[in-house]
Design a protein around this motif. Sequence first.
Motif, PDB file in Angstrom:
ATOM      1  N   MET A  37     -28.065  13.682  54.456  1.00  0.00           N
ATOM      2  CA  MET A  37     -28.626  14.124  53.330  1.00  0.00           C
ATOM      3  C   MET A  37     -29.423  12.859  52.473  1.00  0.00           C
ATOM      4  O   MET A  37     -29.047  11.310  52.409  1.00  0.00           O
ATOM      5  CB  MET A  37     -27.502  14.837  52.473  1.00  0.00           C
ATOM      6  N   PHE A  38     -31.021  12.931  52.541  1.00  0.00           N
ATOM      7  CA  PHE A  38     -31.759  12.574  51.406  1.00  0.00           C
ATOM      8  C   PHE A  38     -31.211  12.661  50.073  1.00  0.00           C
ATOM      9  O   PHE A  38     -30.662  13.061  49.534  1.00  0.00           O
ATOM     10  CB  PHE A  38     -32.866  12.229  52.253  1.00  0.00           C
ATOM     11  N   ARG A  39     -31.758  11.281  49.290  1.00  0.00           N
ATOM     12  CA  ARG A  39     -31.934  11.433  48.539  1.00  0.00           C
ATOM     13  C   ARG A  39     -32.228  12.976  47.313  1.00  0.00           C
ATOM     14  O   ARG A  39     -31.585  13.106  46.596  1.00  0.00           O
ATOM     15  CB  ARG A  39     -33.101  10.245  47.339  1.00  0.00           C
ATOM     16  N   PRO A  40     -33.107  13.567  47.828  1.00  0.00           N
ATOM     17  CA  PRO A  40     -33.681  14.691  46.876  1.00  0.00           C
ATOM     18  C   PRO A  40     -32.074  15.420  47.193  1.00  0.00           C
ATOM     19  O   PRO A  40     -32.116  16.561  46.343  1.00  0.00           O
ATOM     20  CB  PRO A  40     -35.073  15.351  47.551  1.00  0.00           C
ATOM     21  N   GLY A  41     -31.549  15.543  48.413  1.00  0.00           N
ATOM     22  CA  GLY A  41     -30.599  16.834  49.097  1.00  0.00           C
ATOM     23  C   GLY A  41     -29.888  16.156  47.825  1.00  0.00           C
ATOM     24  O   GLY A  41     -29.259  17.938  47.342  1.00  0.00           O
ATOM     25  N   HIS A  42     -29.089  15.012  47.815  1.00  0.00           N
ATOM     26  CA  HIS A  42     -28.682  14.557  46.972  1.00  0.00           C
ATOM     27  C   HIS A  42     -27.755  14.908  45.425  1.00  0.00           C
ATOM     28  O   HIS A  42     -27.582  14.951  44.995  1.00  0.00           O
ATOM     29  CB  HIS A  42     -28.009  13.272  47.248  1.00  0.00           C
ATOM     30  N   TYR A  43     -29.454  14.974  45.270  1.00  0.00           N
ATOM     31  CA  TYR A  43     -29.768  15.176  43.429  1.00  0.00           C
ATOM     32  C   TYR A  43     -29.529  16.474  43.702  1.00  0.00           C
ATOM     33  O   TYR A  43     -28.954  17.114  42.449  1.00  0.00           O
ATOM     34  CB  TYR A  43     -31.118  15.134  42.552  1.00  0.00           C
ATOM     35  N   GLY A  44     -29.885  17.364  44.875  1.00  0.00           N
ATOM     36  CA  GLY A  44     -30.283  18.800  44.231  1.00  0.00           C
ATOM     37  C   GLY A  44     -28.130  18.884  44.041  1.00  0.00           C
ATOM     38  O   GLY A  44     -28.057  20.263  43.269  1.00  0.00           O
ATOM     39  N   VAL A  45     -27.544  18.615  45.111  1.00  0.00           N
ATOM     40  CA  VAL A  45     -26.443  19.155  44.923  1.00  0.00           C
ATOM     41  C   VAL A  45     -25.332  18.693  44.293  1.00  0.00           C
ATOM     42  O   VAL A  45     -24.905  19.812  43.225  1.00  0.00           O
ATOM     43  CB  VAL A  45     -25.754  18.818  46.567  1.00  0.00           C
ATOM     44  N   ALA A  46     -26.214  17.353  43.494  1.00  0.00           N
ATOM     45  CA  ALA A  46     -25.002  17.007  42.083  1.00  0.00           C
ATOM     46  C   ALA A  46     -25.322  18.043  40.937  1.00  0.00           C
ATOM     47  O   ALA A  46     -24.499  17.974  40.289  1.00  0.00           O
ATOM     48  CB  ALA A  46     -25.794  15.632  41.795  1.00  0.00           C
ATOM     49  N   LEU A  47     -26.805  18.053  41.047  1.00  0.00           N
ATOM     50  CA  LEU A  47     -26.809  19.206  39.725  1.00  0.00           C
ATOM     51  C   LEU A  47     -25.916  20.392  39.834  1.00  0.00           C
ATOM     52  O   LEU A  47     -25.689  21.148  38.608  1.00  0.00           O
ATOM     53  CB  LEU A  47     -28.879  18.810  40.125  1.00  0.00           C
ATOM     54  N   ALA A  48     -26.653  20.833  40.732  1.00  0.00           N
ATOM     55  CA  ALA A  48     -25.359  22.420  40.947  1.00  0.00           C
ATOM     56  C   ALA A  48     -24.218  22.265  41.334  1.00  0.00           C
ATOM     57  O   ALA A  48     -23.859  22.970  40.053  1.00  0.00           O
ATOM     58  CB  ALA A  48     -25.958  22.686  42.331  1.00  0.00           C
ATOM     59  N   ALA A  49     -23.912  21.077  41.966  1.00  0.00           N
ATOM     60  CA  ALA A  49     -21.767  20.774  41.408  1.00  0.00           C
ATOM     61  C   ALA A  49     -21.704  20.326  39.464  1.00  0.00           C
ATOM     62  O   ALA A  49     -21.336  20.863  39.523  1.00  0.00           O
ATOM     63  CB  ALA A  49     -21.269  19.480  42.195  1.00  0.00           C
ATOM     64  N   TYR A  50     -22.673  20.033  38.889  1.00  0.00           N
ATOM     65  CA  TYR A  50     -23.083  19.563  37.557  1.00  0.00           C
ATOM     66  C   TYR A  50     -23.231  20.794  36.840  1.00  0.00           C
ATOM     67  O   TYR A  50     -22.777  20.994  35.585  1.00  0.00           O
ATOM     68  CB  TYR A  50     -23.230  18.555  36.897  1.00  0.00           C
ATOM     69  N   ALA A  51     -24.043  21.868  37.237  1.00  0.00           N
ATOM     70  CA  ALA A  51     -24.457  23.256  36.300  1.00  0.00           C
ATOM     71  C   ALA A  51     -23.419  23.399  35.417  1.00  0.00           C
ATOM     72  O   ALA A  51     -23.471  23.292  34.037  1.00  0.00           O
ATOM     73  CB  ALA A  51     -25.375  23.498  37.050  1.00  0.00           C
ATOM     74  N   PRO A  52     -22.578  24.208  36.520  1.00  0.00           N
ATOM     75  CA  PRO A  52     -21.270  24.476  35.289  1.00  0.00           C
ATOM     76  C   PRO A  52     -20.988  24.027  34.110  1.00  0.00           C
ATOM     77  O   PRO A  52     -20.510  24.339  33.058  1.00  0.00           O
ATOM     78  CB  PRO A  52     -20.625  25.125  35.786  1.00  0.00           C
ATOM     79  N   VAL A  53     -20.925  22.305  34.295  1.00  0.00           N
ATOM     80  CA  VAL A  53     -19.996  21.729  33.359  1.00  0.00           C
ATOM     81  C   VAL A  53     -20.884  21.535  32.079  1.00  0.00           C
ATOM     82  O   VAL A  53     -20.563  21.512  30.765  1.00  0.00           O
ATOM     83  CB  VAL A  53     -19.454  19.969  33.906  1.00  0.00           C
ATOM     84  N   GLY A  54     -22.310  21.313  32.528  1.00  0.00           N
ATOM     85  CA  GLY A  54     -23.418  20.855  31.750  1.00  0.00           C
ATOM     86  C   GLY A  54     -23.254  22.111  30.457  1.00  0.00           C
ATOM     87  O   GLY A  54     -23.122  22.438  29.479  1.00  0.00           O
ATOM     88  N   GLY A  55     -23.388  23.396  31.580  1.00  0.00           N
ATOM     89  CA  GLY A  55     -23.353  24.637  30.686  1.00  0.00           C
ATOM     90  C   GLY A  55     -22.503  25.037  29.601  1.00  0.00           C
ATOM     91  O   GLY A  55     -22.791  25.422  28.711  1.00  0.00           O
ATOM     92  N   LEU A  56     -21.414  24.429  30.570  1.00  0.00           N
ATOM     93  CA  LEU A  56     -19.886  24.711  29.607  1.00  0.00           C
ATOM     94  C   LEU A  56     -20.060  23.972  28.341  1.00  0.00           C
ATOM     95  O   LEU A  56     -19.399  24.469  26.555  1.00  0.00           O
ATOM     96  CB  LEU A  56     -18.025  24.190  29.908  1.00  0.00           C
ATOM     97  N   LEU A  57     -20.757  23.213  28.049  1.00  0.00           N
ATOM     98  CA  LEU A  57     -20.870  22.094  26.942  1.00  0.00           C
ATOM     99  C   LEU A  57     -21.751  22.013  26.006  1.00  0.00           C
ATOM    100  O   LEU A  57     -20.985  22.289  25.073  1.00  0.00           O
ATOM    101  CB  LEU A  57     -20.551  20.568  27.461  1.00  0.00           C
ATOM    102  N   LEU A  58     -22.344  22.884  26.408  1.00  0.00           N
ATOM    103  CA  LEU A  58     -23.615  23.443  25.917  1.00  0.00           C
ATOM    104  C   LEU A  58     -23.041  24.268  24.902  1.00  0.00           C
ATOM    105  O   LEU A  58     -23.305  24.646  23.753  1.00  0.00           O
ATOM    106  CB  LEU A  58     -25.456  23.470  26.021  1.00  0.00           C
ATOM    107  N   ALA A  59     -22.481  25.406  25.250  1.00  0.00           N
ATOM    108  CA  ALA A  59     -21.932  26.598  24.919  1.00  0.00           C
ATOM    109  C   ALA A  59     -20.381  26.247  23.543  1.00  0.00           C
ATOM    110  O   ALA A  59     -20.494  26.788  23.043  1.00  0.00           O
ATOM    111  CB  ALA A  59     -21.209  27.124  26.217  1.00  0.00           C
ATOM    112  N   ARG A  60     -20.030  24.577  24.161  1.00  0.00           N
ATOM    113  CA  ARG A  60     -18.902  24.570  23.473  1.00  0.00           C
ATOM    114  C   ARG A  60     -19.027  24.104  22.316  1.00  0.00           C
ATOM    115  O   ARG A  60     -18.947  23.360  21.439  1.00  0.00           O
ATOM    116  CB  ARG A  60     -17.805  23.265  23.699  1.00  0.00           C
TER     117      ARG A  60
END
Length: 172
Positions: free
Chosen positions: A1-24
């Motif tokens: 996978m190239f850089r955009p794909g890696h960034y996309g998967v990283a963002l998707a994987a982190y999204a629930p964590v970031g959302g939970l941190l915001l909610a807390r």
Amino acid sequence: MFRPGHYGVALAAYAPVGGLLLARGHPTAAVAGGAGVLWLTMLPDWDHRVPFVAHRGPTHTLPFAALVAGGAWAATNAAASATGLAGHAVEPVALPAFAAGIAALAVLAHLAADLLTPMGVALLWPVSDERYSLSVTPADSTLWNYALFALGVFATAVAASLGVELLTGGSP
């Protein structure tokens, strides 16, 4: 996978964590964690720069993810102790544990993206040289790389929106 794909998967994987941190109520940690995931997600591909290390070799394994997480924990622990931040936490975890989790997630997201390609990764090296692959798309597919990036941006936007909504009790 190239850089955009890696960034996309990283963002998707982190999204629930970031959302939970915001909610807390931890917006700084949410942004810092997201930045950390994006900064570290390309770390396994530094094997291109290291002589005698095969691409998708040792840096594309679960032991490498553990090594990076351990390094992040140690560095953050030392920095927190040196600056008087040793008692600080991103509820419910201490700063070093948070940093280790972010580092592990970044490397694991990279591995997940490479699992989509026919070459796959030897996740369990050095115990096993078996390569694992879902063989969904070639690494150089522009369509898949940008589709994964778009998915990551969308997941991040949804998680951020939900996190803020939960934090504010439903009022935007």
